[in-house]
Design a protein around this motif. Structure first.
Motif: not given
Length: 348
Positions: A271-278
């Motif tokens: 999740a190198i682009g960001g761990a929190m997703v929608n």
């Protein structure tokens, strides 16, 4: 017979923090063998995202870093990191056949046993136990895989973590011939491995990466390349891929579900682009999608990887090498993400 010293050179992690918590030392005690272990003279060790994530406490979901290890438990310091190891067995425990001495080996980074005893929860080599950023390391014999290859130690050290992670994702998501596979973060260690391993299965591969790396991705076998942050639905169309191999997550995440076909499979191991997703749960259930979180290796994965290496189905990608004592520089270069493939530390 190899003479084994009492002390060795290595890098110890003294706590969570910046690069200063990594200390190069020349007075570390050589690890003592237990009955079902092998002692390995480390020749080369690769650098991974996991090393850095563990150092900075990225895995922690709380503020006190009490769950900041790979397994979600508190990390014990000092710790020798390093999951990607190529080396030679120089001694064995009393329960291990002495014929193993002299074998060239790769260490399976996901450990399911310690000293021959099954673990209640898997360990990551260099996280829950000491790893390969030192001249010597020990591991349960079952996790030291003999390798017969003309590749160099440096080249072989580029394989274990990234390629086993990629092979595990492809195994869990059941990638087969003629599947259309979309790979995010394709120019990194796991992504570039996934391209090669997916092509070895006969899949059609679409790589997402920086445009300046397009030629390298195509040379690896990618059939198409897409720029990071492009609009995937516009570029590929809805319901256009069978499998997503995701190492990035981040803002683009919801688009992966739009381009997946009904009954598509999504596998994630980063999740190198960001761990929190929608997540729109309606997309998940109305399209009958399957999600696979991939950390623990399936039992056959590392053995299959050794076979791929020995048969020449995949090739090593070494971007740069550094001596172990330059680990600060190596990790800095690694985090700049301007390379394709692996950064490897040499150990003398």
């Amino acid at each position: 017979m190899t003479k084994i010293p009492c002390t060795m050179k290595g890098v110890v992690l003294t706590g969570h923090g910046d690069l200063d918590v990594l200390q190069y030392r020349e007075d570390i005690a050589v690890p003592q063998l237990q009955d079902n272990e092998v002692l390995i003279r480390v020749m080369a060790a690769g650098v991974n995202n996991t090393d850095i994530n563990t150092r900075i406490g990225w895995y922690s979901k709380t503020e006190n870093s009490g769950d900041a290890s790979w397994s979600g438990s508190a990390l014990q310091f000092p710790r020798i990191q390093g999951a990607d190891v190529c080396g030679e067995i120089v001694a064995v425990g009393i329960q291990i056949n002495k014929k193993r001495i002299g074998e060239r080996v790769l260490i399976e980074p996901c450990l399911t046993e310690s000293n021959g005893q099954k673990l209640t929860a898997p360990w990551y080599f260099g996280s829950e136990c000491n790893g390969g950023f030192a001249q010597y390391t020990v591991v349960s014999s079952a996790h030291a895989y003999r390798i017969e290859s003309e590749l160099t130690d440096i080249e072989l050290a580029s394989f274990p973590c990234s390629y086993s992670t990629a092979e595990n994702m492809l195994t869990r998501s059941n990638v087969t011939k003629n599947d259309r596979v979309l790979i995010s973060g394709a120019s990194g260690g796991v992504g570039s491995a996934a391209i090669q391993l997916a092509k070895a299965r006969g899949a059609y591969v679409i790589a997402i990466n920086s445009p300046n790396k397009n030629s390298q991705m195509l040379a690896l076998g990618a059939d198409e390349v897409l720029a990071r942050n492009c609009q995937l639905v516009e570029a590929l169309g809805e319901n256009s891929v069978d499998v997503v191999i995701d190492l990035v997550a981040g803002e683009q995440w919801s688009q992966y579900l739009e381009v997946l076909r009904p009954h598509g499979r999504y596998a994630v191991s980063g999740a190198i682009g960001g761990a929190m997703v929608n997540l729109d749960v309606r997309t998940l259930y109305l399209k009958d999608l399957s999600f696979f979180g991939c950390t623990i290796l399936e039992p056959q994965v590392f053995k299959n990887l050794i076979t791929h290496i020995e048969k020449g189905h995949i090739k090593p990608l070494v971007a740069k090498t550094f001596p172990l004592q330059e680990i600060h520089t190596a990790q800095t270069v690694f985090q700049e993400k301007n390379h394709v493939g692996k950064i490897v530390l040499t150990i003398e």
